[in-house]
Scaffold this active site. Structure first.
Site, mmCIF file in Angstrom:
data_model
loop_
_atom_site.group_PDB
_atom_site.id
_atom_site.type_symbol
_atom_site.label_atom_id
_atom_site.label_comp_id
_atom_site.label_asym_id
_atom_site.label_seq_id
_atom_site.Cartn_x
_atom_site.Cartn_y
_atom_site.Cartn_z
ATOM 1 N N GLY A 425 51.547 55.370 52.539
ATOM 2 C CA GLY A 425 50.367 54.582 52.179
ATOM 3 C C GLY A 425 49.842 53.843 53.382
ATOM 4 O O GLY A 425 50.332 53.988 54.508
ATOM 5 N N GLY A 427 46.412 50.781 54.595
ATOM 6 C CA GLY A 427 45.173 50.084 54.292
ATOM 7 C C GLY A 427 44.472 49.684 55.563
ATOM 8 O O GLY A 427 44.658 50.292 56.617
ATOM 9 N N GLY A 428 43.627 48.647 55.465
ATOM 10 C CA GLY A 428 42.855 48.226 56.616
ATOM 11 C C GLY A 428 43.710 47.634 57.719
ATOM 12 O O GLY A 428 43.308 47.617 58.869
ATOM 13 N N GLY A 430 47.187 48.460 58.354
ATOM 14 C CA GLY A 430 48.232 49.284 58.937
ATOM 15 C C GLY A 430 48.657 50.441 58.065
ATOM 16 O O GLY A 430 48.087 50.708 57.013
ATOM 17 N N VAL A 432 52.027 52.420 56.190
ATOM 18 C CA VAL A 432 53.339 52.124 55.611
ATOM 19 C C VAL A 432 54.181 53.395 55.632
ATOM 20 O O VAL A 432 53.732 54.458 55.194
ATOM 21 C CB VAL A 432 53.215 51.599 54.161
ATOM 22 C CG1 VAL A 432 54.601 51.344 53.574
ATOM 23 C CG2 VAL A 432 52.386 50.325 54.139
ATOM 24 N N LYS A 445 55.976 48.568 57.557
ATOM 25 C CA LYS A 445 54.535 48.471 57.804
ATOM 26 C C LYS A 445 54.272 48.357 59.300
ATOM 27 O O LYS A 445 54.788 47.479 59.968
ATOM 28 C CB LYS A 445 53.950 47.258 57.073
ATOM 29 C CG LYS A 445 52.440 47.146 57.206
ATOM 30 C CD LYS A 445 51.906 45.999 56.373
ATOM 31 C CE LYS A 445 50.401 45.886 56.492
ATOM 32 N NZ LYS A 445 49.858 44.781 55.704
ATOM 33 N N ASP A 541 44.042 38.006 49.335
ATOM 34 C CA ASP A 541 43.529 39.378 49.164
ATOM 35 C C ASP A 541 44.126 40.007 47.899
ATOM 36 O O ASP A 541 44.651 41.115 47.937
ATOM 37 C CB ASP A 541 43.860 40.220 50.392
ATOM 38 C CG ASP A 541 43.002 41.479 50.481
ATOM 39 O OD1 ASP A 541 41.983 41.541 49.756
ATOM 40 O OD2 ASP A 541 43.345 42.388 51.246
#
Length: 752
Positions: A425, A427-428, A430, A432, A445, A541
């Site tokens: 996985g 996101g913005g 980094g 994982v 991460k 967030d």
């Protein structure tokens, strides 16, 4: 000018472009055009077409169809220098007076989407010049906030004194906010959105400009005195392919010269590669035999050769002249031999022995040097990331300290050297990876962006997050400080995110009972972060993609990359705005003042998402209202069936939907003071879940908790009544929900 003279002038301009035998122009005006760039068809690599405009004298060169002017092309550096115009000039009325541009959004662009040209992050600055008190937000192509800065100007009676004061201060200081501010630019974007937020007291004669410009190409004090609209150079990176090469010895089809190699260009929005000539060669790696051997012997002193130089492909050999011996790499290093014959014999013997010893020891010495270099680099990064400070912060808990500090070797072994197949996985912030440490499956991460100002905050975050022990918060197990950006190690949650479970294809998703339970578990976690940790932590967030679910669908709050903590004696902290549009608290978005009620707003949006199965950041109703505004309007009209997920309408029982909807409306009220705390939200949902169990004698039971008496509300109506929110008719007061633009205008009465 007579017509024949005009034709002659145009032909003269055409002759200024040098054309090869193959019909490909190699220059435009005074700018060289090397391959992969080109003007004519079949003369350039895809995406590298240029336009030479002969109407200018001398002709001007432009990218693509002629919107971005090219100033210089560098094959060795892989860059293109362009003319970057002012993004936000002032608007001028008919009377000539300049006034702030009231448009909210502006765009810097002109580059083709998805490459091959990108703003170079390490050579450019996001620059704001203004005699206004304003905040300017830089956003990426996906509308995510990636940087921001603010300018401040003191109020002076003489209107001419203010610009003079600003210029004086800039001559003796930095561009740090007084009339000027700047910031870095993330890697991999082709365009940027700019949002201007002027304050109410901005003077009408002030001037503002925003640039994306090459660092070092401008003088701030001089720029402040020039008319707005002046163009500044900016530097672009470019890549020859939109895919990266995975192995160093693999063939890169774009690198056509035999003496060249590829260099991956990676960012969190784009991957590709560039070509470079090998050491000892220079030229153009994008054409056959483009990288030619450098004859170091032409300027041998520049290559530390003060003897006899012999050029070889890719390198050179330097030796002392006949009749001398010594070190030819330093000036005066070759010494004359008195007895030539004896010296020659001695020199041959010494050279033979030296070469033999060097050959035998070279592999061992090389390995030791590499290991020592790697060790020094890791120690440098460890200290740079304040590793000693982190060890002191956690030294009181020796067992935690030993477990939390992982070496880079441990991490590389756990992830098979960050193998792409281990990615689970991202996101913005980094990527994982799934790994195994100490026989435990963990999630590691790895950040994509280096932001030096966040390193100091990272150490305190790790120290605090290590103390969190809650079944609904992903556990931080440790970190590695031996990399440029610290790596974080979390417990591994195997069942994906709430977002993926909720937004599946088909009419059926998570059951209503699961959704209600998950909402309660998230509320418990946030209430714990806000009120039960040693220092309050604001997540900042909260969204469905940051909620992980284990094999039993138990919720785990994750991704604390944007989280902040505040001293226990404070209730708010001023920060640069960060979060996800659609979930972002409008009051925090406008003022930059982060409170616990900002998480409450995001949780309320998440409740609406659970009820409707609509995505907050993309949803628009028929009248162009956002998800929150449409939901509250439907609640007020008593027409929730218009927006609520049919599965929830079918499965909910005994008015549960109405109560949760009112709670969501209350959490998303515009004014933070009118929202409940997360502890109150947790208690309301707890009692809603337990409503079918035998109730206490009184409608609002009391329980003793230490030195405090805590009220347990038996229904959400009790909480609504406590907050002076009407129960009947939906949520009368909560009708003050608007689009983001309307919310910001309403918030104007709350100045920063």
């Amino acid at each position: 000018m007579p017509f024949p003279a005009v034709v002659a002038a145009v032909l003269l301009e055409l002759l200024s472009a040098v054309v090869t035998a193959a019909g490909c122009s190699t220059s435009c005006g005074n700018i060289s055009i090397p391959y992969p760039f080109g003007i004519e068809p079949d003369c350039y690599h895809e995406g590298f077409n240029l336009t030479c405009d002969y109407l200018y004298r001398p002709p001007k060169l432009f990218l693509g169809d002629g919107t971005v002017e090219v100033l210089e092309i560098s094959i060795p550096n892989g860059t293109v220098r362009i003319n970057s115009t002012n993004i936000m000039p002032m608007s001028h009325d008919i009377d000539g007076a300049s006034r702030p541009n009231t448009s909210r959004y502006h765009t810097w662009g002109g580059l083709r989407e998805r490459g091959p040209f990108f703003v170079a992050p390490d050579r450019n600055k996001f620059l704001v010049l203004s005699c206004n008190n304003i905040q300017v937000i830089l956003m990426g192509e996906d509308n995510s906030t990636i940087n921001a800065c603010a300018t401040y100007c003191p109020s002076l009676g003489n209107s001419d004194a203010q610009p003079q004061l600003i210029r004086y201060l800039l001559l003796h200081g930095e561009c740090s906010g007084l009339g000027c501010c700047n910031g870095g630019i993330p890697k991999g974007y082709t365009s940027y959105h700019i949002q201007l937020q002027p304050s109410n007291d901005s003077s009408s004669d002030a001037k503002s400009s925003v640039y994306i410009a090459e660092e070092g190409s401008y003088n701030i004090s001089k720029l402040m005195s020039e008319p707005r609209g002046v163009a500044l150079p900016a530097l672009l990176d470019w890549v020859i392919s939109n895919s990266s090469c995975q192995k160093q010895n693999s063939v890169a089809p774009g690198c056509r010269s035999s003496n060249s190699f590829f260099q991956n260009y990676t960012s969190y929005v784009y991957n590709g590669y560039q070509c470079r000539c090998s050491a000892g060669y220079r030229g153009n790696p994008y054409i056959l035999d483009g990288c030619q051997d450098i004859d170091e012997c032409v300027h041998k002193e520049a290559h530390s050769c003060h003897g006899i130089c012999e050029n070889t492909p890719g390198t050179f050999y330097c030796r002392c002249p006949d009749g001398t011996y010594g070190n030819p790499s330093i000036e005066g290093g070759c010494i004359k031999i008195t007895n030539y014959s004896a010296g020659l014999i001695i020199g041959i013997v010494i050279s033979g022995v030296s070469i033999l010893l060097l050959a035998l020891s070279a592999p061992f010495v090389t390995r030791m040097v590499k290991l020592r270099k790697v060790k020094k680099m890791r120690e440098k990064l460890f200290n740079q990331n304040h590793g000693l400070l982190l060890q002191q912060l956690i030294s009181q808990k020796a067992d935690i300290g030993e477990r939390m500090m992982f070496t880079l070797g441990d991490i590389e072994k756990a992830t098979n050297n960050f193998d792409k197949s281990r990615e689970v996985g991202g996101g913005g912030h980094g990527v994982v990876y799934k790994g195994i440490l100490d026989l435990h499956v963990v999630a590691i991460k790895k950040s994509k962006i280096v932001v030096q100002r966040e390193i100091d905050e990272f150490i305190n975050e790790v120290a605090i997050l290590s103390q969190i022990n809650h079944r609904n918060v992903v556990k931080l197990l440790g970190c590695c400080l031996e990399t440029e950006v610290p790596l974080l190690v979390y417990e591994f949650i195997s069942n994906g995110t709430l977002y993926h479970h909720l937004h599946v294809e088909g009419p059926k998703s998570l059951s209503w009972d699961d959704r209600l339970r998950i909402a309660l578990e998230i509320a418990r976690a946030l209430a714990y972060l806000h009120s039960a940790t040693s220092m309050p932590i604001f997540h900042r967030d909260i969204k469905s993609s940051n909620i992980l679910l284990d094999e039993s669908l138990i919720a785990k709050v994750s991704d604390f990359g944007a989280s902040r903590y505040i001293p226990i004696d404070q209730t708010a902290v001023m920060t640069a705005v960060q979060g996800t549009l659609g979930y972002l608290d409008p009051m925090y978005y406008y003022t930059g003042r982060l409170t616990d009620k900002s998480d409450v707003f995001s949780f309320g949006v998440l409740l609406i998402e659970l009820l409707t199965r609509k995505k907050p950041y993309v949803y628009r109703s028929d009248n162009d209202a956002g998800l929150v505004a449409h939901f509250v309007s439907s609640l007020k009209k008593g027409d929730l069936a218009d927006i609520v997920d049919p599965q929830v309408m079918e499965e909910e029982d005994d008015g549960e939907l109405q109560e949760v909807a009112m709670l969501a409306a209350m959490c998303t009220r515009l004014e933070g003071e009118s929202r409940p705390t997360m502890k109150e939200v947790e208690m309301a949902l707890e009692n809603l879940r337990a409503r079918k169990k035998p109730a206490p004698c009184n409608s609002a039971a009391m329980r003793y908790d230490g030195d405090q008496i805590v009220v347990q509300y038996n229904s959400i109506e009790d909480l609504l009544a406590k907050k002076d929110m009407p129960v009947e008719g939906g949520a009368e007061e909560s009708s003050r929900q608007y689009t983001m633009e309307e919310e910001i205008m309403l918030s104007a009465r709350y100045p920063r």
